[in-house]
Motif scaffolding. Structure first.
Motif, mmCIF file in Angstrom:
data_model
loop_
_atom_site.group_PDB
_atom_site.id
_atom_site.type_symbol
_atom_site.label_atom_id
_atom_site.label_comp_id
_atom_site.label_asym_id
_atom_site.label_seq_id
_atom_site.Cartn_x
_atom_site.Cartn_y
_atom_site.Cartn_z
ATOM 1 N N ASN A 101 10.913 3.989 -6.068
ATOM 2 C CA ASN A 101 9.528 4.394 -6.117
ATOM 3 C C ASN A 101 8.846 3.643 -4.936
ATOM 4 O O ASN A 101 8.012 4.085 -4.090
ATOM 5 N N MET A 102 8.948 2.188 -5.054
ATOM 6 C CA MET A 102 8.519 1.205 -4.118
ATOM 7 C C MET A 102 8.957 1.651 -2.704
ATOM 8 O O MET A 102 8.221 1.487 -1.613
ATOM 9 N N GLN A 135 7.158 4.601 -1.119
ATOM 10 C CA GLN A 135 5.723 4.084 -0.713
ATOM 11 C C GLN A 135 5.930 3.190 0.723
ATOM 12 O O GLN A 135 5.210 3.293 1.526
ATOM 13 N N GLU A 159 8.529 -6.568 -2.010
ATOM 14 C CA GLU A 159 8.399 -7.505 -3.218
ATOM 15 C C GLU A 159 9.719 -8.468 -3.623
ATOM 16 O O GLU A 159 10.430 -8.334 -4.496
ATOM 17 N N ASP A 212 16.940 0.671 -8.666
ATOM 18 C CA ASP A 212 16.421 1.352 -10.069
ATOM 19 C C ASP A 212 15.217 2.219 -9.800
ATOM 20 O O ASP A 212 14.941 2.284 -8.303
ATOM 21 N N VAL A 213 14.888 2.865 -10.664
ATOM 22 C CA VAL A 213 13.724 4.018 -10.591
ATOM 23 C C VAL A 213 12.393 3.337 -9.834
ATOM 24 O O VAL A 213 12.025 3.655 -8.855
ATOM 25 N N THR A 214 12.082 1.871 -10.505
ATOM 26 C CA THR A 214 10.889 1.538 -9.863
ATOM 27 C C THR A 214 10.952 0.936 -8.356
ATOM 28 O O THR A 214 9.880 1.130 -7.428
ATOM 29 N N ALA A 215 12.089 0.361 -8.194
ATOM 30 C CA ALA A 215 12.479 0.075 -6.709
ATOM 31 C C ALA A 215 12.445 1.196 -5.577
ATOM 32 O O ALA A 215 12.176 1.224 -4.532
#
Length: 242
Positions: free
Chosen positions: A170-171, A174, A122, A165-168
């Motif tokens: 998690n990405m 994946q 992303e 960060d938490v979102t990154a």
């Protein structure tokens, strides 16, 4: 795919690693677990041929880091924690392309890989911006893309979610799943027990330079009758007597 054979590494009188052996199978995501200063980064630097073992040997994709370092380098991608080592005046795209050219990739192949990695991580919104003002997390994404640009067989990741960060993060997990599905062999170093638990079925646990355990997390849990990985780690370390 990675075989560590009775490896010792000394820096003068200091022994950073002592008689460590473990094996990572092809297509596996394997965790290298230990506190800061345990010897994880030293081990990965030897796998990447940056350091030479004092004793023992490491084979990566069937090639010795001592006898065939150039063959090893062609087959690995390496990301170390801490300083990501990007060129601040270049854009994200230019940084990634530069490292692709170092591996002998042509322009078409580089652009194809950059497009693929930018989607995976992303990065489209900042791909053509200079990296100097980037946040730590943005720089880490560029560094990950640089590590993967030449499509290596073996991927060495030393604390790769630092600054994410938490979102990154998690990405990133994946992405690890995608890479494993593509048949990549991944050695993942961390002192974050939660990350190891989510990503790895087998681990090597190092404490103060010595291997304390190598095998499956399931077997480790059964051996000590514990489920929490933090508690398991402390129990193993305290039981080492060091």
């Amino acid at each position: 795919m990675i075989e560590v054979q009775q490896v010792t590494k000394q820096f003068g009188a200091f022994t950073a690693l002592e008689d460590v052996s473990f094996r990572v199978e092809a297509g596996e995501v394997y965790g290298l677990l230990g506190e800061n200063g345990a010897g994880k980064t030293t081990m990965m630097r030897m796998m990447a041929t940056i350091l030479r073992p004092t004793a023992g040997n490491i084979e990566v994709a069937g090639f010795s880091v001592i006898k065939e370092p150039n063959e090893v380098r062609r087959r690995i991608g390496i990301l170390f924690g801490g300083d990501v080592g990007l060129y601040s005046r270049l854009t994200a795209r230019e940084n990634i392309a530069y490292f692709g050219s170092m591996y002998g990739m042509d322009r078409t192949a580089i652009e194809h890989r950059i497009k693929r990695l930018s989607q995976m991580l992303e990065m489209d919104s900042f791909l053509d911006r200079r990296v100097g003002p980037f946040s730590r997390g943005m720089k880490q994404k560029v560094a990950i893309a640089r590590t993967l640009v030449h499509d290596p067989q073996v991927i060495l990741l030393d604390e790769p979610t630092t600054g994410l960060d938490v979102t990154a993060a998690n990405m990133f997990r994946q992405m690890i799943g995608t890479l494993q599905a593509e048949g990549k062999t991944i050695l993942f170093s961390s002192h974050n027990m939660g990350e190891i638990d989510k990503l790895c079925k087998r681990i090597a646990l190092i404490h103060q330079g010595r291997l304390q355990y190598a095998g499956t997390l399931q077997k480790l849990r059964e051996q000590y009758g514990m489920q929490d990985l933090d508690d398991l780690f402390m129990t193993v370390v305290e039981g080492s007597g060091r």
